[in-house]
Design a protein around this motif. Structure first.
Motif, PDB file in Angstrom:
ATOM      1  N   THR A  97       0.833  -1.210   0.000  1.00 44.00           N
ATOM      2  CA  THR A  97       0.000   0.000   0.000  1.00 44.00           C
ATOM      3  C   THR A  97       0.862   1.253   0.000  1.00 44.00           C
ATOM      4  OG1 THR A  97      -1.711  -1.191   1.230  1.00 44.00           O
ATOM      5  CG2 THR A  97      -1.853   1.203   1.189  1.00 44.00           C
ATOM      6  N   SER A  98       1.903   1.234   0.831  1.00 45.89           N
ATOM      7  CA  SER A  98       2.799   2.387   0.894  1.00 45.89           C
ATOM      8  C   SER A  98       3.494   2.622  -0.444  1.00 45.89           C
ATOM      9  CB  SER A  98       3.838   2.169   1.989  1.00 45.89           C
ATOM     10  OG  SER A  98       4.786   3.214   2.000  1.00 45.89           O
ATOM     11  N   MET A  99       3.962   1.550  -1.069  1.00 48.90           N
ATOM     12  CA  MET A  99       4.645   1.696  -2.348  1.00 48.90           C
ATOM     13  C   MET A  99       3.675   2.223  -3.413  1.00 48.90           C
ATOM     14  SD  MET A  99       7.019  -0.950  -4.469  1.00 48.90           S
ATOM     15  CE  MET A  99       8.452  -0.364  -3.571  1.00 48.90           C
ATOM     16  N   ALA A 100       2.455   1.694  -3.440  1.00 48.72           N
ATOM     17  CA  ALA A 100       1.479   2.151  -4.418  1.00 48.72           C
ATOM     18  C   ALA A 100       1.131   3.624  -4.210  1.00 48.72           C
ATOM     19  CB  ALA A 100       0.211   1.292  -4.326  1.00 48.72           C
ATOM     20  N   ALA A 101       0.953   4.010  -2.951  1.00 50.52           N
ATOM     21  CA  ALA A 101       0.626   5.415  -2.661  1.00 50.52           C
ATOM     22  C   ALA A 101       1.774   6.338  -3.058  1.00 50.52           C
ATOM     23  CB  ALA A 101       0.300   5.582  -1.178  1.00 50.52           C
ATOM     24  N   GLY A 102       2.986   5.939  -2.723  1.00 49.54           N
ATOM     25  CA  GLY A 102       4.140   6.757  -3.078  1.00 49.54           C
ATOM     26  C   GLY A 102       4.307   6.886  -4.579  1.00 49.54           C
ATOM     27  N   GLU A 103       4.097   5.776  -5.284  1.00 49.96           N
ATOM     28  CA  GLU A 103       4.216   5.806  -6.747  1.00 49.96           C
ATOM     29  C   GLU A 103       3.118   6.668  -7.358  1.00 49.96           C
ATOM     30  OE1 GLU A 103       6.419   4.500 -10.139  1.00 49.96           O
ATOM     31  OE2 GLU A 103       6.767   4.380  -7.979  1.00 49.96           O
ATOM     32  N   TYR A 104       1.923   6.587  -6.791  1.00 49.53           N
ATOM     33  CA  TYR A 104       0.813   7.393  -7.316  1.00 49.53           C
ATOM     34  C   TYR A 104       1.114   8.883  -7.180  1.00 49.53           C
ATOM     35  CZ  TYR A 104      -3.909   9.078  -8.159  1.00 49.53           C
ATOM     36  OH  TYR A 104      -4.986   9.747  -8.681  1.00 49.53           O
ATOM     37  N   VAL A 105       1.613   9.278  -6.010  1.00 45.81           N
ATOM     38  CA  VAL A 105       1.922  10.694  -5.786  1.00 45.81           C
ATOM     39  C   VAL A 105       3.037  11.155  -6.716  1.00 45.81           C
ATOM     40  CG1 VAL A 105       2.854  12.336  -4.114  1.00 45.81           C
ATOM     41  CG2 VAL A 105       1.122  10.694  -3.392  1.00 45.81           C
ATOM     42  N   ALA A 106       4.089  10.340  -6.825  1.00 47.05           N
ATOM     43  CA  ALA A 106       5.232  10.726  -7.647  1.00 47.05           C
ATOM     44  C   ALA A 106       4.853  10.838  -9.121  1.00 47.05           C
ATOM     45  CB  ALA A 106       6.362   9.711  -7.472  1.00 47.05           C
ATOM     46  N   SER A 123       1.817  11.181 -10.361  1.00 47.36           N
ATOM     47  CA  SER A 123       0.839  12.253 -10.545  1.00 47.36           C
ATOM     48  C   SER A 123       1.546  13.593 -10.703  1.00 47.36           C
ATOM     49  CB  SER A 123      -0.120  12.312  -9.355  1.00 47.36           C
ATOM     50  OG  SER A 123      -0.930  11.166  -9.296  1.00 47.36           O
ATOM     51  N   SER A 124       2.572  13.812  -9.897  1.00 45.04           N
ATOM     52  CA  SER A 124       3.349  15.050 -10.003  1.00 45.04           C
ATOM     53  C   SER A 124       4.054  15.136 -11.351  1.00 45.04           C
ATOM     54  CB  SER A 124       4.370  15.129  -8.870  1.00 45.04           C
ATOM     55  OG  SER A 124       3.727  15.148  -7.615  1.00 45.04           O
ATOM     56  N   GLN A 125       4.608  14.003 -11.779  1.00 45.53           N
ATOM     57  CA  GLN A 125       5.280  13.987 -13.083  1.00 45.53           C
ATOM     58  C   GLN A 125       4.291  14.265 -14.213  1.00 45.53           C
ATOM     59  OE1 GLN A 125       7.458  10.386 -13.930  1.00 45.53           O
ATOM     60  NE2 GLN A 125       7.772  10.932 -16.085  1.00 45.53           N
ATOM     61  N   ARG A 126       3.113  13.657 -14.134  1.00 44.40           N
ATOM     62  CA  ARG A 126       2.102  13.873 -15.179  1.00 44.40           C
ATOM     63  C   ARG A 126       1.665  15.335 -15.213  1.00 44.40           C
ATOM     64  NH1 ARG A 126      -1.490  10.698 -18.142  1.00 44.40           N
ATOM     65  NH2 ARG A 126      -3.417  11.739 -18.733  1.00 44.40           N
ATOM     66  N   ALA A 127       1.484  15.933 -14.022  1.00 43.19           N
ATOM     67  CA  ALA A 127       1.098  17.339 -13.971  1.00 43.19           C
ATOM     68  C   ALA A 127       2.169  18.218 -14.604  1.00 43.19           C
ATOM     69  CB  ALA A 127       0.855  17.757 -12.522  1.00 43.19           C
ATOM     70  N   SER A 128       3.430  17.889 -14.370  1.00 40.03           N
ATOM     71  CA  SER A 128       4.523  18.650 -14.969  1.00 40.03           C
ATOM     72  C   SER A 128       4.533  18.492 -16.485  1.00 40.03           C
ATOM     73  CB  SER A 128       5.863  18.180 -14.392  1.00 40.03           C
ATOM     74  OG  SER A 128       5.930  18.432 -13.002  1.00 40.03           O
ATOM     75  N   GLU A 129       4.296  17.283 -16.961  1.00 44.09           N
ATOM     76  CA  GLU A 129       4.259  17.049 -18.399  1.00 44.09           C
ATOM     77  C   GLU A 129       3.108  17.812 -19.057  1.00 44.09           C
ATOM     78  OE1 GLU A 129       6.180  12.517 -18.523  1.00 44.09           O
ATOM     79  OE2 GLU A 129       4.034  12.818 -18.817  1.00 44.09           O
ATOM     80  N   ALA A 182      -0.660   7.633 -13.444  1.00 43.30           N
ATOM     81  CA  ALA A 182      -0.453   7.401 -12.016  1.00 43.30           C
ATOM     82  C   ALA A 182      -1.163   6.138 -11.539  1.00 43.30           C
ATOM     83  CB  ALA A 182      -0.936   8.610 -11.215  1.00 43.30           C
ATOM     84  N   ARG A 183      -2.370   5.888 -12.032  1.00 40.80           N
ATOM     85  CA  ARG A 183      -3.105   4.703 -11.587  1.00 40.80           C
ATOM     86  C   ARG A 183      -2.433   3.428 -12.044  1.00 40.80           C
ATOM     87  NH1 ARG A 183      -9.003   6.240 -13.662  1.00 40.80           N
ATOM     88  NH2 ARG A 183      -7.666   7.002 -15.353  1.00 40.80           N
ATOM     89  N   HIS A 184      -1.945   3.425 -13.279  1.00 39.21           N
ATOM     90  CA  HIS A 184      -1.237   2.249 -13.771  1.00 39.21           C
ATOM     91  C   HIS A 184       0.032   2.011 -12.967  1.00 39.21           C
ATOM     92  CE1 HIS A 184      -3.233   2.585 -18.017  1.00 39.21           C
ATOM     93  NE2 HIS A 184      -4.077   2.226 -17.069  1.00 39.21           N
ATOM     94  N   ALA A 185       0.763   3.084 -12.695  1.00 39.91           N
ATOM     95  CA  ALA A 185       2.011   2.957 -11.948  1.00 39.91           C
ATOM     96  C   ALA A 185       1.747   2.441 -10.531  1.00 39.91           C
ATOM     97  CB  ALA A 185       2.717   4.302 -11.887  1.00 39.91           C
TER      98      ALA A 185
END
Length: 223
Positions: free
Chosen positions: A52-61, A63-69, A136-139
């Motif tokens: 759960t922690s890994m999935a949450a961390g990956e989602y946040v990271a 999501s931030s990358q997608r927003a930047s793109e 983010a959801r896939h990641a």
């Protein structure tokens, strides 16, 4: 192919994290007790919290990358609309930096702009493909699944065998799995596999050794 390799590398790393963290946890508990219920509880808790922690961390990271793109693409669209000549010159300069002569770079920039100006600038300036933005959801889902699958190996190896075989079976199966993930990481990254495998197995062995020592000390003191 590059996107697929990145996903495979992330999956291998997620599985590796699941193997090492869960193996360290159950081996540490095994140093304190041989109670199957305690081992299963600790292993499941580690699996659930870790995945759960890994999935949450990956989602946040991601999501931030997608927003930047998306922000970069929006900025490029605006610039292409407001100052197309300057953007054409910028693209020409970027192509010159890749080794093209001024004349060839200018002609290539014109052709790329006529074909798909946004894609050309997104690729050359930001390394972004507008059609394949990170998801983010896939990641998060991939990280959750990879960690879970990796964590299941040491968990099952610890709780399924008879009490006298639990520790050796877990250690051997964990090290074997780390050899595989180390080799896979090296292959995906184009690095020599020997050093990666050695680092991976040494790290896993150290984690299990330290947690087993801590569990044994706590078990001996009755804490």
């Amino acid at each position: 192919m590059a996107v697929r390799r990145n996903w495979l590398r992330a999956a291998v790393l997620g599985a590796n994290d699941g193997i090492v963290s869960t193996a360290g946890l159950v081996v540490g508990v095994a140093g304190a007790t041989d109670d199957r219920a305690a081992l299963l509880t600790a292993g499941l808790a580690g699996l659930i919290s870790g995945s759960t922690s890994m999935a949450a961390g990956e989602y946040v990271a991601v999501s931030s990358q997608r927003a930047s793109e998306k922000a970069a693409l929006a900025n490029e669209r605006q610039e292409l609309k407001e100052r197309p000549e300057a953007e054409l010159e910028e693209l020409t300069h970027l192509l010159q930096e890749r080794g093209l002569s001024r004349e060839v770079a200018q002609e290539a920039a014109v052709q790329l702009t006529e074909r798909d100006a946004l894609r050309a600038h997104a690729d050359m300036e930001h390394g972004i493909d507008p059609d394949t933005l990170v998801n983010a959801r896939h990641a998060a889902g991939a990280s959750f699944l990879a960690f879970t699958l990796g964590a299941l190996l040491p968990l099952l190896a610890m709780v399924l065998p008879p009490a006298g075989l639990r520790l050796p079976v877990t250690v051997v199966s964990t090290l074997a799995a780390l050899v595989l993930t180390g080799w896979s990481s090296a292959r995906l990254g184009g690095a020599p596999p020997g050093r990666m495998i050695l680092r991976n197995t040494a790290g896993g062995a150290l984690a299990m050794g330290l947690t087993y020592l801590a569990g044994s000390l706590l078990g001996a003191t009755g804490v």
